[in-house]
Enzyme design. Structure first.
Site, PDB file in Angstrom:
ATOM      1  CG  HIS A 388      -2.004  -1.188   1.160  1.00 35.80           C
ATOM      2  ND1 HIS A 388      -2.904  -1.051   0.149  1.00 35.80           N
ATOM      3  CD2 HIS A 388      -2.650  -2.080   1.626  1.00 35.80           C
ATOM      4  CE1 HIS A 388      -3.685  -2.013   0.193  1.00 35.80           C
ATOM      5  NE2 HIS A 388      -3.232  -2.918   1.576  1.00 35.80           N
ATOM      6  CB  CYS A 437      -2.138   3.000  -4.861  1.00 35.53           C
ATOM      7  SG  CYS A 437      -3.687   1.411  -5.318  1.00 35.53           S
TER       8      CYS A 437
END
Length: 809
Positions: A388, A437
């Site tokens: 993440h 991301c």
């Protein structure tokens, strides 16, 4: 076969000497041979052999050394036939000589030595273990000469030198009988220290340590090129010129006497083992006609004035982090496979690699701190992160597995801060590959002002564009994320790193599953043609670099395998393998079982509470059952396997218990236990003590950013933020797509993110799942002769065995 375990052995796992002897018996027998055996099997519905199968077997007699029996046995094995089934068929066949081949002998070699290629100065260990009805003795030979003082099951030469290269065999005696192990080849490579770092972590894997070099020579002279890899089993080689295999060029060293201009071109070598394949760099070879350019003197001046500038790294180090098991956020799958694949590729490029899974904030900071300590002038440093992440105001943040919900910059590591510290080391190349991301984090308003130096050595490879997600392919198996799926096809190319990434971007742009949703972004300040394939040439601080490298090498040190002897007379082999730098595989194998015992099993237990060991997945009969998917084809068979994760959390030496459970035939199935405590020190990454308090003079100062006063960490994200993956809710996301289409991908590595089935967005992409399956495959049977000099070794083996048998007589 004396017990149920032997009867259940698959035919594909039978020892090669046994299969060879059995095939010789069945091939030569006319009325009780392979053809009659095939007719018997054809009547069994489980393994029915068709007339076409029998015809295929019969055609093998037309081939040199072709064996119809071997082909038939292979077909039976592929269809699930076991040794027990084969025994029953041979009983029906009535071939007593064939049955005798399968009966246990008074002496059996259970562990055969394996050919190996290794670096001069390292330790050579060849293992041969046998059991018999009485004590066994060992004697090792190099060619036809006895190796002095080699009376043990393990032959250890420490350190090994070039003179120790050659062919080895072990003779095992038991009473009046003896058996020989298979021949093995030992190839010793003379490689500089910088190229050989991290070798100890490569048991069972290949590492490329000698790259061919571009050269220019003259017509009529001998063209000589060399490459080399280390690993077990010993590698196979095939040289290629301009994309086509060079006939009979199957050795490490390529020599073409009396070269002509037709031999010029681009050369590279394919190196392979039973489970792996790699390529060397592709290099240019020029063959000049001396007279065409003005004589020898003129050609020498021409060469001196036209040699292209060669860029070097003083060392190559890489840190790969894959975070997947998040405590407060959706879990991911692809980072484990991505880190594993990139580790193996970078090691082929002579990078010293540490690969780590599931790190907390303090562990990530300490790992980066160790990584920074290796950097000095001219080093190529590469950091890959999968997990993440988010990006605010041009700064990228990597999210540890213990990050709270919501997280902010103080809980994460700032990529630009690490880059600044790397630049201060005057590194030659800084590569960041960020597979995460890059959506904005609405809970973090901090805007750190990080000013990077104006140096031409930074390359960013972002898996996705700004304010967009990265994806991982959805599959029930092991698959790469989209970025690494295409990156691993290009990473070994001998091109400027930005050219490599440009080609990866083009490949990703053609991938229908994520077209318009994920595109690689490349940022670079690189002016030189620096490539990951550049050779290593230690600089002025070589001694200092070597000292630092020894520290990094600690993360690769595996415990030595060991044999444990129990009071009941049983002997257990305890072995170790590294799946990642913080993931250890422990396996137990019974090498000696007392005759008066009907059952025997060894398992490990009592691990430190610091470690991630699931009791439900310990001591399983297949690696896959305990979560060992990536190494399964390289582990020995017929063992119990345990996967120990999170070694970075280990504070003391790793101590555990080996418990032996057995049943004596005369005790009516009453179970008896024996235990031994084993201390293997601090294996792999545990030696670096990443669990210590974060050093205040390390990356903490520049990586850790203060909380914004307008957002408290105790606030939880709203429903839209939590389910939206920074791009709309699942309902909104699917509303943008035609109904009834499923792309079989899901979103990956977001700042918070959701990775559930509800985010599937298109048609099944079987090609993607298949192509990124890590190349897992079952390992074929071991070769009984060395890879190189096969013809020579056949003759050597025959002469040698005959001479020794005469001596025994």
């Amino acid at each position: 076969m004396s017990d149920a375990l032997d009867r259940s052995t698959r035919l594909s796992l039978l020892k090669e000497p046994l299969v060879k002897k059995l095939c010789e018996v069945l091939d030569k027998s006319s009325n009780k041979g392979w053809r009659r055996l095939g007719e018997i099997v054809a009547n069994d519905r489980r393994f029915r052999v068709s007339p076409d199968d029998m015809e295929m077997c019969s055609l093998k007699v037309l081939q040199l050394e072709g064996s119809p029996s071997r082909t038939l046995l292979r077909l039976m094995g592929d269809r699930g036939c076991t040794a027990g089934h084969l025994l029953d068929y041979l009983q029906t066949l009535g071939n007593s000589e064939a049955l005798q081949c399968l009966k246990p002998s008074a002496l059996q070699i259970l562990i055969q030595p394996q050919s190996v290629a290794l670096i001069s100065g390292h330790n050579l260990r060849l293992s041969c273990h046998a059991v018999g009805k009485s004590p066994v003795q060992y004697q090792w030979f190099k060619s036809k000469e006895e190796v002095p003082n080699s009376f043990y099951s393990d032959l250890v030469i420490s350190p090994v030198y070039l003179k120790d290269a050659g062919f080895y065999i072990c003779r095992v005696n038991c009473g009046g009988t003896f058996e020989f192990s298979q021949w093995v080849q030992v190839d010793v490579l003379n490689v500089s220290v910088s190229c050989g770092q991290g070798y100890h972590s490569l048991e069972g894997r290949l590492k490329l340590v000698i790259q061919p070099q571009s050269q220019r020579t003259y017509v009529g002279e001998t063209l000589q090129m060399e490459c080399g890899a280390v690993g077990r089993p010993i590698p196979r080689y095939q040289w290629h010129r301009n994309g086509a295999p060079v006939p009979n060029a199957t050795r490490r060293k390529l020599a073409i006497p009396h070269s002509t201009q037709d031999h010029a071109g681009r050369y590279r070598c394919e190196i392979s083992s039973s489970t792996e394949r790699m390529w060397t760099n592709e290099v240019d070879v020029a063959i000049d006609d001396v007279y065409a350019i003005g004589g020898v003197l003129g050609s020498s001046e021409f060469l001196l004035n036209n040699v292209p500038e060669q860029l070097y790294a003083t060392d190559k180090v890489a840190l790969l982090i894959g975070n997947l098991s998040y405590q407060n956020h959706p879990r991911l799958k692809a980072p484990m496979v991505d880190v594993y694949d990139l580790t193996n590729l970078l090691r082929q490029l002579n990078f010293q690699v540490v690969s780590l899974l599931d790190l907390t904030e303090s562990e990530m900071r300490n790992a980066v701190d160790e990584f920074l300590s290796l950097l000095h002038k001219g080093v190529y440093g590469l950091l890959y992160y999968a997990g993440h992440g988010y990006e605010n105001y041009g700064n990228s943040f990597m999210v540890p597995v213990d990050a709270p919900s919501p997280y902010r910059s103080a809980n994460c590591l700032c990529v630009q801060s690490i880059l600044k510290l790397m630049q201060e080391k005057e590194t030659g190349l800084n590569v960041f590959l960020l597979d995460m991301c890059r959506k904005r984090n609405i809970h973090d308003d901090s805007a750190p002002n990080i000013v990077l130096r104006v140096t031409a050595n930074i390359v960013f490879g972002y898996a996705t564009c700004q304010d967009a997600e990265a994806f991982e392919l959805s599959s029930s198996g092991l698959t790469n994320g989209v970025f690494v799926k295409f990156l691993k096809r290009r990473l070994l190319d001998d091109e400027k790193i930005t050219v490599v990434l440009d080609r990866v971007a083009e490949d990703m742009g053609q991938f229908d599953a994520t077209k318009g949703k994920q595109a690689l972004e490349i940022r670079s300040s690189l002016s030189d043609r620096r490539a990951l394939t550049d050779p290593i040439l230690p600089g002025d601080s070589a001694d200092l670099a070597h000292a630092r490298s020894l520290q990094w090498a600690k993360a690769h040190e595996l415990p030595e395998s060991m044999c444990l002897n129990f009071d009941c007379g049983a002997q257990i082999k305890l072995g170790f393998a590294a799946e990642f730098s913080n993931v250890l595989v422990i396996y137990t194998h019974i090498v000696k079982k007392p005759e008066d015992m009907s059952f025997l099993q060894a398992h490990v237990t009592d691990f430190s509470q610091d470690l991630d060991v699931d009791p439900k997945e310990m001591n399983r009969e297949t690696p896959e059952e305990t979560g060992i998917y990536l190494l399964s084809s390289n582990l020995p068979q017929h063992c119990l396997y345990t996967r120990v994760s999170s070694l970075q959390k280990l504070r003391e030496e790793l101590v555990f218990t080996v418990c032996l459970q057995g049943t004596f035939t005369a005790m009516d199935d009453e179970s008896v236990h024996w235990t031994k405590s084993v201390d293997i020190g601090k294996p792999l990454i545990a030696r670096l003590d990443l669990n210590r308090a974060v050093r205040r003079n390390s990356c903490l100062q520049t990586c850790m950013m203060p909380h914004s006063p307008s957002h408290s960490p105790c606030h939880s994200p709203g429903p839209e933020h939590h389910h939206h993956h920074h791009c709309g809710s699942p309902q909104d996301h699917n509303r943008l797509l035609p109904q009834g289409h499923y792309l079989d991908v899901h979103e990956h590595q977001g700042a918070v993110g959701v990775c559930g089935d509800s985010l599937y967005v298109g048609q099944s992409h079987s090609e993607a799942a298949c192509d990124s399956s890590c190349g897992l495959s079952s390992s074929p049977g071991r070769l009984s002769v060395p890879i190189e000099a096969t013809d020579d070794i056949h003759e050597l083996q025959t002469v040698f065995i005959n001479s020794l048998q005469l001596q025994q007589q």
